[in-house]
Design an enzyme around this catalytic site. Sequence first.
Site, PDB file in Angstrom:
ATOM      1  N   VAL A 119       0.919  -0.974  -0.199  1.00  0.00           N
ATOM      2  CA  VAL A 119      -0.037   0.025   0.016  1.00  0.00           C
ATOM      3  C   VAL A 119       0.917   1.416  -0.020  1.00  0.00           C
ATOM      4  O   VAL A 119       1.429   1.554   1.050  1.00  0.00           O
ATOM      5  CB  VAL A 119      -1.012   0.239   1.161  1.00  0.00           C
ATOM      6  CG1 VAL A 119      -1.773   1.164   1.223  1.00  0.00           C
ATOM      7  CG2 VAL A 119      -1.756  -1.216   1.353  1.00  0.00           C
ATOM      8  N   PRO A 120       1.251   1.705  -1.057  1.00  0.00           N
ATOM      9  CA  PRO A 120       2.451   2.768  -1.493  1.00  0.00           C
ATOM     10  C   PRO A 120       2.300   4.078  -0.880  1.00  0.00           C
ATOM     11  O   PRO A 120       2.157   5.047  -1.544  1.00  0.00           O
ATOM     12  CB  PRO A 120       2.618   2.690  -2.797  1.00  0.00           C
ATOM     13  CG  PRO A 120       0.991   2.240  -3.532  1.00  0.00           C
ATOM     14  CD  PRO A 120       0.618   1.557  -2.426  1.00  0.00           C
ATOM     15  N   CYS A 121       2.076   4.255   0.386  1.00  0.00           N
ATOM     16  CA  CYS A 121       1.956   5.566   1.033  1.00  0.00           C
ATOM     17  C   CYS A 121       3.131   6.340   0.807  1.00  0.00           C
ATOM     18  O   CYS A 121       3.443   7.559   0.772  1.00  0.00           O
ATOM     19  CB  CYS A 121       1.703   5.433   2.546  1.00  0.00           C
ATOM     20  SG  CYS A 121       3.053   4.508   3.466  1.00  0.00           S
ATOM     21  N   HIS A 122       4.293   5.647   0.486  1.00  0.00           N
ATOM     22  CA  HIS A 122       5.478   6.494   0.385  1.00  0.00           C
ATOM     23  C   HIS A 122       5.316   7.545  -1.210  1.00  0.00           C
ATOM     24  O   HIS A 122       6.034   8.486  -1.517  1.00  0.00           O
ATOM     25  CB  HIS A 122       6.751   5.651  -0.224  1.00  0.00           C
ATOM     26  CG  HIS A 122       6.629   4.555  -1.204  1.00  0.00           C
ATOM     27  ND1 HIS A 122       5.877   3.519  -1.120  1.00  0.00           N
ATOM     28  CD2 HIS A 122       7.150   4.407  -2.778  1.00  0.00           C
ATOM     29  CE1 HIS A 122       5.981   2.673  -2.159  1.00  0.00           C
ATOM     30  NE2 HIS A 122       6.647   3.424  -2.979  1.00  0.00           N
TER      31      HIS A 122
END
Length: 157
Positions: A119-122
């Site tokens: 879950v690419p919160c970056h």
Amino acid sequence: METAYIKTPVGIARIEGDEHGVSVISIVDEATQLSPEIPNILSKAAQELHEYFEGERRDFSFALNPRGTDFQKAVWQELRDIPFGKTTSYMELSRKLGDVKAIRAVAAANGKNPLWIVVPCHRVIGSDGSLTGYAGGLWRKKWLLEHETPPVQHRLF
């Protein structure tokens, strides 16, 4: 609940999950021993993370089972929709969720993301393009964004 610790280029990752899916992937800053064997339930996640870091994978196909509120899960789904190599802002996420005034709640849900990288919160940055807070440290966020958007070699001749 099964747990595995794997080595990544940016530190040791902890993977937790059960027969319903992976519920946690996080970076571990303290000294931790790598798992000598990966439990079957977590082997696909470990393999796909390895492929991601090798530059061979952009999307993940293993089952996810994060724990959170309905709102947090809605934010995490929006995060999963950010394409590989692209970024968005908290404001844009708020717009997509239908309430620009929810920007702080969106940022808080982003900060509670239990599934690092998958879950690419970056991929969420400030509206001005700045790197904003990241639980794993801004240096890791920068590394991940550069990993996903390597420089393009132009023809010399």
